[in-house]
Design an enzyme around this catalytic site. Structure first.
Site, PDB file in Angstrom:
ATOM      1  N   GLU A  48      29.403 -14.568  32.192  1.00 42.98           N
ATOM      2  CA  GLU A  48      28.017 -14.131  32.062  1.00 42.98           C
ATOM      3  C   GLU A  48      27.274 -14.596  33.313  1.00 42.98           C
ATOM      4  OE1 GLU A  48      25.996 -15.532  28.623  1.00 42.98           O
ATOM      5  OE2 GLU A  48      27.602 -14.981  27.246  1.00 42.98           O
ATOM      6  N   ASP A  59      16.068 -20.070  26.419  1.00 41.72           N
ATOM      7  CA  ASP A  59      16.749 -21.065  27.240  1.00 41.72           C
ATOM      8  C   ASP A  59      16.196 -22.456  26.992  1.00 41.72           C
ATOM      9  OD1 ASP A  59      18.251 -19.088  28.405  1.00 41.72           O
ATOM     10  OD2 ASP A  59      16.915 -18.851  30.129  1.00 41.72           O
TER      11      ASP A  59
END
Length: 265
Positions: A48, A59
């Site tokens: 990724e 995040d």
């Protein structure tokens, strides 16, 4: 290689696929490519490539710190696509993990064409739901790209069904509620979520958020088709004294995780 093919290859070997993440441009453009190449050589099946973004949604602090560094380095979408091209050249599958706004700014059709030209397999879009992604669904279809949407423990059966219907390649199962980050224990909600997803689709299911060790990778690999690791790789680079040491550190972790996914079966 496409990520769906990487899952099929791993299944043929009687194991889960190992998926690893780093933001493009972190710790630098060249340092990122060196680290990702080391991860592939040590056993990561799917990479990724993160597109650094200034306003992240899921995040945690570790990945935020890495993305901030990448942005300070001047990383742009073009650098992300060049990183994808470098990963694809290793023979591994490369997907881009991105929030939706940068793709809109770049141009959805243009991004799809450029990603396909770089050898990318598809996109993971954590903040885009299929009902709001008509432009992406069309562009991905036109460029034969995989569409990887997220499901979570809070997803209803109706939501899971509509999400997996829109997916191509595989389904990303976020195993916990909250932001990304390595954890001492894997999520107790993840096995049930994987079962619910499998009741709705035959696509492979990758589980992410929290894995940081070979033992945890083996645990997740015992019930999922893929084990996704991000923050733990990022942390190894953040803690390294220089880029060469960072590449060596992620290779060491990748080897441990690759052993873990093989121990599970």
């Amino acid at each position: 290689m496409r990520s769906g093919e990487a899952y099929a290859q791993a299944r043929a070997e009687g194991r889960a696929a190992l998926v690893g993440y780093l933001p493009a441009g972190f710790p630098s453009y060249d340092g990122c490519i060196a680290a990702l190449t080391a991860m592939v050589k040590a056993g990561v099946d799917i990479i990724e490539v993160g597109l650094p973004y200034s306003d992240p949604v899921i995040d945690g602090p570790t990945i935020q710190a890495a993305a901030d560094q990448a942005l300070r380095n001047g990383t742009r979408a073009a650098d992300v696509l060049r990183t994808v091209e470098a990963v694809a050249a290793t023979g591994a599958a490369a997907v881009v993990m991105t929030y939706w706004n940068p793709v809109l700014r770049y141009g959805v059709d243009r991004f799809a064409r450029d990603l396909a030209a770089a050898g990318g397999s598809g996109l993971i879009t954590p903040d885009l739901i299929p009902e709001e992604g008509g432009d992406w669904l069309s562009a991905a279809e036109a460029c034969d790209l995989e569409r990887i949407f997220l499901v979570a423990p809070s997803s209803s059966e109706t939501r899971i069904a509509s999400t997996v219907e829109a997916c191509r390649g595989w389904v990303y199962a976020a195993s916990t509620m909250g932001v990304t980050g390595a954890r001492e224990q894997t999520s107790s909600m993840a096995p049930a979520l994987v079962d619910r997803v499998r009741a709705a689709t035959s696509l492979p299911v990758g589980v992410g958020l929290g894995v940081s060790s070979g033992a945890q990778a083996a645990e997740v690999a015992s019930y999922a088709d893929g084990v996704i690791v991000g923050s733990a790789f990022v942390r190894r680079v953040l803690d390294a004294p220089d880029e060469a040491a960072g590449a060596a550190a992620v290779a060491e972790l990748a080897g441990e995780l690759a052993d873990g996914v093989r121990r599970a079966n």
